[in-house]
Motif scaffolding. Structure first.
Motif, short mmCIF file in Angstrom:
data_model
loop_
_atom_site.label_atom_id
_atom_site.label_comp_id
_atom_site.label_asym_id
_atom_site.label_seq_id
_atom_site.Cartn_x
_atom_site.Cartn_y
_atom_site.Cartn_z
N GLU A 114 -1.82 -8.10 22.95
CA GLU A 114 -0.36 -8.04 22.85
C GLU A 114 0.09 -8.92 21.68
N VAL A 115 0.76 -8.32 20.70
CA VAL A 115 1.30 -9.04 19.55
C VAL A 115 2.80 -8.78 19.50
N GLN A 116 3.57 -9.85 19.35
CA GLN A 116 5.02 -9.73 19.30
C GLN A 116 5.55 -10.26 17.98
N ALA A 117 6.65 -9.71 17.50
CA ALA A 117 7.29 -10.17 16.27
C ALA A 117 8.69 -10.65 16.61
N HIS A 118 9.03 -11.85 16.12
CA HIS A 118 10.34 -12.44 16.38
C HIS A 118 10.87 -13.06 15.09
N PRO A 119 12.19 -13.01 14.85
CA PRO A 119 12.76 -13.79 13.75
C PRO A 119 12.49 -15.27 13.99
N GLY A 120 12.19 -15.99 12.91
CA GLY A 120 11.86 -17.40 13.06
C GLY A 120 12.08 -18.18 11.78
N GLY A 121 11.40 -19.29 11.70
CA GLY A 121 11.61 -20.28 10.66
C GLY A 121 12.45 -21.40 11.23
N SER A 122 12.01 -22.64 11.05
CA SER A 122 12.71 -23.77 11.65
C SER A 122 14.20 -23.82 11.30
N PRO A 123 14.59 -23.66 10.01
CA PRO A 123 16.03 -23.70 9.71
C PRO A 123 16.80 -22.55 10.36
N LEU A 124 16.23 -21.34 10.34
CA LEU A 124 16.90 -20.22 11.02
C LEU A 124 17.07 -20.53 12.50
N ASN A 125 16.02 -21.03 13.15
CA ASN A 125 16.13 -21.35 14.58
C ASN A 125 17.21 -22.39 14.83
N ALA A 126 17.27 -23.41 13.96
CA ALA A 126 18.29 -24.45 14.13
C ALA A 126 19.68 -23.87 13.95
N ALA A 127 19.85 -22.99 12.96
CA ALA A 127 21.16 -22.38 12.73
C ALA A 127 21.60 -21.55 13.94
N VAL A 128 20.70 -20.76 14.49
CA VAL A 128 21.02 -19.97 15.68
C VAL A 128 21.34 -20.90 16.85
N GLY A 129 20.55 -21.97 16.99
CA GLY A 129 20.81 -22.92 18.07
C GLY A 129 22.18 -23.56 17.97
N VAL A 130 22.58 -23.96 16.77
CA VAL A 130 23.90 -24.56 16.57
C VAL A 130 25.00 -23.55 16.87
N ALA A 131 24.83 -22.32 16.37
CA ALA A 131 25.84 -21.28 16.61
C ALA A 131 25.98 -20.98 18.10
N ARG A 132 24.87 -20.94 18.82
CA ARG A 132 24.94 -20.67 20.27
C ARG A 132 25.64 -21.80 21.02
N LEU A 133 25.68 -22.99 20.41
CA LEU A 133 26.38 -24.11 21.04
C LEU A 133 27.83 -24.21 20.59
N GLY A 134 28.32 -23.14 19.94
CA GLY A 134 29.75 -23.01 19.72
C GLY A 134 30.29 -23.47 18.40
N LEU A 135 29.41 -23.80 17.44
CA LEU A 135 29.87 -24.27 16.14
C LEU A 135 29.76 -23.17 15.10
N ALA A 136 30.77 -23.05 14.23
CA ALA A 136 30.70 -22.10 13.12
C ALA A 136 29.54 -22.50 12.22
N THR A 137 28.65 -21.55 11.93
CA THR A 137 27.38 -21.87 11.29
C THR A 137 27.08 -20.92 10.15
N ASN A 138 26.64 -21.51 9.05
CA ASN A 138 26.30 -20.79 7.82
C ASN A 138 24.85 -21.10 7.49
N LEU A 139 24.06 -20.12 7.11
CA LEU A 139 22.65 -20.31 6.74
C LEU A 139 22.44 -19.90 5.29
N VAL A 140 21.98 -20.85 4.46
CA VAL A 140 21.57 -20.57 3.09
C VAL A 140 20.07 -20.29 3.13
N THR A 141 19.66 -19.07 2.79
CA THR A 141 18.29 -18.67 3.07
C THR A 141 17.85 -17.56 2.15
N HIS A 142 16.64 -17.05 2.41
CA HIS A 142 16.15 -15.85 1.73
C HIS A 142 15.45 -14.93 2.72
#
Length: 313
Positions: A21-49
């Motif tokens: 069983e192999v699974q694929a998920h969006p990741g990367g530490s900064p992306l995860n942190a951005a999603v985590g902050v947004a889920r906690l109710g803060l307006a969040t912007n991600l500078v990324t590629h």
């Protein structure tokens, strides 16, 4: 507005407890942190590629679903990380990654200069050519924003420990808040204890330095105070993204304490012992919730609840 700077990638997860069983998920530490902050109710912007390819489409859908806005630069294919889980759920990684945000310098600069807080770390802080742009954006943010850094060291990406140590210290010196794991500090500074390394980083300029220690729980040091606690008991699905959830909750908790932004720096430097302990407990709980379910799946504000500081007796 919270702005996070750093890599987005797709985690391809292989779990020996589920052969084949192999699974694929969006990741990367900064992306995860951005999603985590947004889920906690803060307006969040991600500078990324990420690229216009199937993996990039997966990342874009994930960010949009979580309300994260994006400033996107670079031209390489979307990065991937192949994660193999051990018997305890801890992940080891092999990377196919690039980090470059060329073409987005002006909107990225506008983003950080319009933010209350700017966070970065991980591969974005060490991998050329984007590492210097990342440092420059963090420096440019400081007039108006508080800043934070999580080295989230990846020896497979930056195998020169001396260079990684020097680069980490550059970021620590321009950060108000720093979080690292015991594994990060053992690799960067093998001849001293993690707490000795935290204390040395505190002398470089941050107001708060935090340490995550897996099942042993977190430690947070400030200039005059210290908080330490055991990890919350939980049945671990895996540890993917737990440190990023901890970081996101630190940011959210400090926002609730009115300790973010240039105007919050004095507040950040004068947190009481009870406030520091409440902050550590809040972030500890966020990490525990993430560990209890597969993948980097940080809690929403309704799950975590508000930061709770006990009233003075």
């Amino acid at each position: 507005m919270i702005t996070v700077i750093g890599e987005s990638l797709v985690d391809i997860v292989s779990d020996p407890r589920r052969p084949g069983e192999v699974q694929a998920h969006p990741g990367g530490s900064p992306l995860n942190a951005a999603v985590g902050v947004a889920r906690l109710g803060l307006a969040t912007n991600l500078v990324t590629h990420y690229a216009d390819d199937p993996h990039g489409d997966m990342i874009e859908g994930h960010l949009k679903a979580n309300g994260v806005t994006v400033v996107r630069g670079g031209s390489s294919p979307t990065s991937t990380a192949t994660a193999t889980l051990g018997p305890d759920g801890a992940a080891t990684y092999a990377f196919n990654i690039g980090w470059d945000i060329h073409g987005a310098s002006l909107p990225a600069l506008a983003g950080v200069q319009g933010s209350t807080h700017v966070h970065t770390g991980s591969i974005a802080a060490v991998l050329a050519p984007g590492d210097q742009a990342t440092l420059g954006l963090l420096e440019a943010a400081r007039e108006r924003a508080t800043t934070s850094f999580d080295p989230n060291c990846r020896p497979a990406i930056s195998s020169d420990v001396a260079a990684a140590r020097t680069q980490a210290e550059r970021f620590v010196a321009v950060s108000d808040i720093v979080k690292a794991s015991d594994e990060d500090l053992a690799w960067l500074y093998p001849h001293r204890t993690p707490e000795e390394s935290l204390a040395a980083w505190l002398e470089l300029g941050p107001a708060l330095v935090g340490l995550t220690r897996g099942a042993s729980g977190p430690v947070i040091l400030a200039r005059q105070e210290r908080a330490e606690m055991a990890a919350e008991p939980v049945t671990v699905a895996d540890t993917v993204g737990a440190g990023d959830s901890f970081m996101a909750a630190l940011i959210s908790g400090l926002d609730q304490l009115a300790a973010l932004g240039a105007g919050g720096r004095h507040r950040l430097r004068s947190l009481s012992r009870d406030e520091l302990h409440a902050l550590a407990a809040y972030a500890n709980r966020a990490a525990a919730i993430t560990c209890a379910r597969p993948g980097a799946n940080p809690p929403h504000s309704a799950e975590l609840g508000p930061l709770s500081v006990p009233l003075p007796s």
